[in-house]
Design a protein around this motif. Structure first.
Motif, PDB file in Angstrom:
ATOM      1  N   UNK A 129       0.793  -1.231   0.000  1.00 35.65           N
ATOM      2  CA  UNK A 129       0.000   0.000   0.000  1.00 35.65           C
ATOM      3  C   UNK A 129       0.819   1.272   0.000  1.00 35.65           C
ATOM      4  N   UNK A 130       2.062   1.214   0.472  1.00 35.29           N
ATOM      5  CA  UNK A 130       2.858   2.438   0.591  1.00 35.29           C
ATOM      6  C   UNK A 130       3.652   2.755  -0.664  1.00 35.29           C
ATOM      7  N   UNK A 131       3.610   1.890  -1.659  1.00 40.97           N
ATOM      8  CA  UNK A 131       4.342   2.135  -2.902  1.00 40.97           C
ATOM      9  C   UNK A 131       3.700   3.292  -3.655  1.00 40.97           C
ATOM     10  N   UNK A 132       4.490   4.258  -4.090  1.00 41.83           N
ATOM     11  CA  UNK A 132       3.985   5.401  -4.831  1.00 41.83           C
ATOM     12  C   UNK A 132       3.599   5.024  -6.251  1.00 41.83           C
ATOM     13  N   UNK A 133       2.484   5.562  -6.717  1.00 39.75           N
ATOM     14  CA  UNK A 133       1.970   5.209  -8.037  1.00 39.75           C
ATOM     15  C   UNK A 133       2.904   5.655  -9.149  1.00 39.75           C
ATOM     16  N   UNK A 134       3.626   6.784  -8.941  1.00 35.83           N
ATOM     17  CA  UNK A 134       4.492   7.297  -9.988  1.00 35.83           C
ATOM     18  C   UNK A 134       5.604   6.337 -10.353  1.00 35.83           C
ATOM     19  N   UNK A 135       6.373   5.904  -9.353  1.00 40.89           N
ATOM     20  CA  UNK A 135       7.468   4.986  -9.604  1.00 40.89           C
ATOM     21  C   UNK A 135       7.007   3.592  -9.962  1.00 40.89           C
ATOM     22  N   UNK A 136       5.902   3.159  -9.344  1.00 38.76           N
ATOM     23  CA  UNK A 136       5.379   1.814  -9.600  1.00 38.76           C
ATOM     24  C   UNK A 136       5.075   1.617 -11.082  1.00 38.76           C
ATOM     25  N   UNK A 137       4.336   2.546 -11.679  1.00 38.33           N
ATOM     26  CA  UNK A 137       3.980   2.411 -13.088  1.00 38.33           C
ATOM     27  C   UNK A 137       5.168   2.708 -13.995  1.00 38.33           C
ATOM     28  N   UNK A 138       6.090   3.556 -13.537  1.00 39.48           N
ATOM     29  CA  UNK A 138       7.282   3.828 -14.326  1.00 39.48           C
ATOM     30  C   UNK A 138       8.136   2.598 -14.545  1.00 39.48           C
ATOM     31  N   UNK A 139       8.050   1.628 -13.615  1.00 39.44           N
ATOM     32  CA  UNK A 139       8.804   0.390 -13.747  1.00 39.44           C
ATOM     33  C   UNK A 139       7.995  -0.773 -14.286  1.00 39.44           C
ATOM     34  N   UNK A 140       6.759  -0.526 -14.690  1.00 41.99           N
ATOM     35  CA  UNK A 140       5.903  -1.593 -15.230  1.00 41.99           C
ATOM     36  C   UNK A 140       4.778  -1.921 -14.281  1.00 41.99           C
ATOM     37  N   UNK A 141       5.131  -2.537 -13.130  1.00 37.49           N
ATOM     38  CA  UNK A 141       4.163  -2.773 -12.074  1.00 37.49           C
ATOM     39  C   UNK A 141       3.340  -4.041 -12.232  1.00 37.49           C
ATOM     40  N   UNK A 142       3.696  -5.096 -11.486  1.00 41.70           N
ATOM     41  CA  UNK A 142       2.881  -6.311 -11.535  1.00 41.70           C
ATOM     42  C   UNK A 142       2.035  -6.427 -10.271  1.00 41.70           C
ATOM     43  N   UNK A 143       0.986  -7.240 -10.338  1.00 44.17           N
ATOM     44  CA  UNK A 143       0.095  -7.413  -9.199  1.00 44.17           C
ATOM     45  C   UNK A 143      -0.698  -8.695  -9.316  1.00 44.17           C
ATOM     46  N   UNK A 144      -1.740  -8.811  -8.490  1.00 43.46           N
ATOM     47  CA  UNK A 144      -2.445 -10.090  -8.415  1.00 43.46           C
ATOM     48  C   UNK A 144      -3.528 -10.271  -9.487  1.00 43.46           C
ATOM     49  N   UNK A 145      -3.640  -9.337 -10.423  1.00 41.95           N
ATOM     50  CA  UNK A 145      -4.496  -9.544 -11.594  1.00 41.95           C
ATOM     51  C   UNK A 145      -3.662  -9.596 -12.875  1.00 41.95           C
ATOM     52  N   UNK A 146      -2.371  -9.857 -12.704  1.00 40.58           N
ATOM     53  CA  UNK A 146      -1.429  -9.859 -13.820  1.00 40.58           C
ATOM     54  C   UNK A 146      -1.859 -10.798 -14.936  1.00 40.58           C
ATOM     55  N   UNK A 147      -2.294 -11.987 -14.600  1.00 40.98           N
ATOM     56  CA  UNK A 147      -2.586 -12.990 -15.628  1.00 40.98           C
ATOM     57  C   UNK A 147      -3.780 -12.583 -16.494  1.00 40.98           C
ATOM     58  N   UNK A 148      -4.715 -11.843 -15.926  1.00 38.64           N
ATOM     59  CA  UNK A 148      -5.915 -11.482 -16.670  1.00 38.64           C
ATOM     60  C   UNK A 148      -5.802 -10.121 -17.343  1.00 38.64           C
ATOM     61  N   UNK A 149      -5.164  -9.162 -16.677  1.00 38.83           N
ATOM     62  CA  UNK A 149      -5.162  -7.791 -17.175  1.00 38.83           C
ATOM     63  C   UNK A 149      -3.772  -7.212 -17.436  1.00 38.83           C
ATOM     64  N   UNK A 150      -2.727  -8.001 -17.254  1.00 39.20           N
ATOM     65  CA  UNK A 150      -1.389  -7.525 -17.549  1.00 39.20           C
ATOM     66  C   UNK A 150      -0.809  -6.668 -16.442  1.00 39.20           C
ATOM     67  N   UNK A 151       0.261  -5.949 -16.759  1.00 38.13           N
ATOM     68  CA  UNK A 151       0.916  -5.073 -15.801  1.00 38.13           C
ATOM     69  C   UNK A 151       0.061  -3.841 -15.528  1.00 38.13           C
ATOM     70  N   UNK A 152       0.381  -3.154 -14.418  1.00 35.98           N
ATOM     71  CA  UNK A 152      -0.275  -1.888 -14.170  1.00 35.98           C
ATOM     72  C   UNK A 152      -0.063  -0.930 -15.329  1.00 35.98           C
ATOM     73  N   UNK A 153       1.167  -0.895 -15.876  1.00 36.06           N
ATOM     74  CA  UNK A 153       1.491   0.004 -16.980  1.00 36.06           C
ATOM     75  C   UNK A 153       0.680  -0.293 -18.231  1.00 36.06           C
ATOM     76  N   UNK A 154       0.218  -1.528 -18.404  1.00 38.83           N
ATOM     77  CA  UNK A 154      -0.629  -1.866 -19.543  1.00 38.83           C
ATOM     78  C   UNK A 154      -1.992  -1.198 -19.451  1.00 38.83           C
ATOM     79  N   UNK A 155      -2.342  -0.738 -18.266  1.00 38.67           N
ATOM     80  CA  UNK A 155      -3.649  -0.138 -18.037  1.00 38.67           C
ATOM     81  C   UNK A 155      -3.569   1.366 -17.810  1.00 38.67           C
ATOM     82  N   UNK A 156      -2.458   1.973 -18.240  1.00 38.09           N
ATOM     83  CA  UNK A 156      -2.332   3.430 -18.279  1.00 38.09           C
ATOM     84  C   UNK A 156      -2.840   3.905 -19.631  1.00 38.09           C
ATOM     85  N   UNK A 157      -3.779   4.858 -19.641  1.00 39.22           N
ATOM     86  CA  UNK A 157      -4.341   5.323 -20.909  1.00 39.22           C
ATOM     87  C   UNK A 157      -3.906   6.744 -21.261  1.00 39.22           C
ATOM     88  N   UNK A 158      -3.402   7.498 -20.268  1.00 40.12           N
ATOM     89  CA  UNK A 158      -2.925   8.848 -20.554  1.00 40.12           C
ATOM     90  C   UNK A 158      -2.031   9.292 -19.400  1.00 40.12           C
TER      91      UNK A 158
END
Length: 429
Positions: free
Chosen positions: A159-188
């Protein structure tokens, strides 16, 4: 980038700031560009101010990076809007300072701390959310949950991870298999380049948009805010934990896990944590594996799925719990305790032991788990490839280098493992 740290303070502001000698130029520049310097002076913390260390330490969740010998900024600036970020950037460039993340620096450096820029604007109708760079993942999840139980952002567990750096590095999580990395879900994005101009996806172009979502955004500029796609989730999901020791067949189950998971229903995600523990009441040591699963559905469909594909895991109704889609929050253990130091030593030896059995040519690593032990040389491609190709592989690393040369040719945004700039083009090497 979570913070901007600078050295400086003019003598005329001694009443507002406790001055670090030799850096008055930066603060004078900031005052010149500010409509209300009295207001912004309250957002600046010098190294001699009593609030400096608490503000610095509040952003350091890993005690490894909060040691007495950790280089610290001379001043911390905590802007409240994009104009203040731009002023700090331009004054930093003008007076020869560096913008750095929380890592080493041998010169005076500037760090922008986005603690005051953490707004989260959820649009349930369009399944999107705008998140400023200072927000932490836990804040994002909580804000979304206050608006809807059936939309979620597929990101990580801490929970304490900052969103800026997390997405800058790709960002994996527990929905990775269905929806990909966090960065895959950045639209703008709202992104400030080296000139202080604010770009979005359209104005920056797809190459730079690609680079800042996995190539380390802080190598290219400053992310001010991300626009994220929210994904559908059921009102209740099923979670379970199965603990197995070596004596209980953990090795065989782990082997089966690696063959089953690539092909099983993508609504199921299982991660494995490893622990050392004693065998019963003896002093003999063993390894326990915790198979932690989350399924986008009910246990009535999960259990038949596992019985057919992974019966060795022995998931039963009794160990399943149906909950809302939220994450478990944990604390970062201290880095300096004897137990923590012994754990790090064991992990380094364990990594060396596993090396023959994992990826090679080159051995791979995940950029959000940045590891300076891989190397920091960047005088030429041969040096930089030692660590760069482990994070991004050869073709991607070279593409990132070409983009970096175009958007930040003077290498203003840099840190020990930032995307490098070379005096000759890659084609000449």
């Amino acid at each position: 980038m979570d913070a901007l740290c600078i050295s400086g303070s003019p003598q005329s502001l001694v009443s507002n700031l406790e001055v670090t000698p030799g850096s008055e130029d930066f603060i004078s520049c900031l005052r010149w560009h500010s409509d209300n310097f009295t207001s912004i002076s309250q957002l600046i913390f010098t190294s001699t101010n009593s609030s400096f260390l608490p503000v610095w330490q509040a952003g350091v969740n890993n005690a490894r990076f909060n040691q007495p010998d950790t280089p610290k900024p001379s001043v911390i600036v905590t802007p409240v809007n994009e104009s203040q970020v731009r002023n700090a950037l331009l004054c930093t460039k003008k007076h020869g300072y560096e913008i750095r993340i929380r890592s080493g620096a041998d010169v005076p450096f500037v760090m922008i701390d986005f603690i005051n820029m953490r707004s989260i604007d959820v649009d349930v109708v369009n399944s999107t959310v705008w998140v400023q760079a200072g927000a932490a993942l836990g804040e994002v999840y909580y804000t979304i949950s206050q608006k809807t139980d059936t939309l979620y952002f597929p990101a990580g567990l801490c929970p304490t991870v900052g969103i800026g750096g997390y997405l800058g590095g790709g960002g994996y999580g527990n929905l990775l298999r269905k929806y990909g990395l966090g960065a895959d879900n950045v639209v703008d994005v709202r992104f400030m380049d080296v000139n202080g101009d604010i770009l979005d996806r359209s104005s920056m172009g797809e190459e730079l948009f690609w680079a800042i979502r996995g190539g380390g955004a802080s190598s290219f500029g400053i992310v001010l805010a991300w626009k994220l796609r929210l994904v559908p989730v059921p009102e209740l999901v099923t979670v379970f934990v199965v603990n197995k020791t070596l004596e209980e067949g953990a090795t065989e189950i782990f082997h089966k896990f690696q063959t089953v998971m690539p092909n099983i229903d993508r609504n199921l995600h299982i991660r494995i944590q490893w622990f050392g523990e004693n065998v019963g009441n003896t002093t003999k040591k063993t390894i326990k594996m915790a198979f932690e699963g989350i399924y986008q559905g009910t246990s009535d469909t999960l259990i038949p799925l596992l019985e057919e594909n992974f019966p060795e895991l022995n998931v039963t109704q009794e160990i399943c719990e149906e909950v809302k889609m939220m994450v478990n929050f944990g604390d970062q253990p201290s880095y300096t305790t004897p137990t923590s130091l012994a754990r790090r030593d064991w992990l380094q030896r364990f990594e060396a032991f596993l090396e023959p059995y994992v990826s090679s040519n080159p051995r791979e690593a995940y950029f959000n788990y940045i590891d300076l032990d891989l190397g920091v040389g960047s005088d030429n491609y041969e040096e930089a490839s030692v660590w760069g190709e482990r994070y991004w592989k050869s073709d991607n690393f070279k593409k990132l280098i070409r983009i970096k040369a175009r958007v930040d040719p003077d290498n203003f945004f840099r840190h020990p493992q930032s995307i490098p700039i070379f005096s000759t083009s890659l084609s000449d090497m």
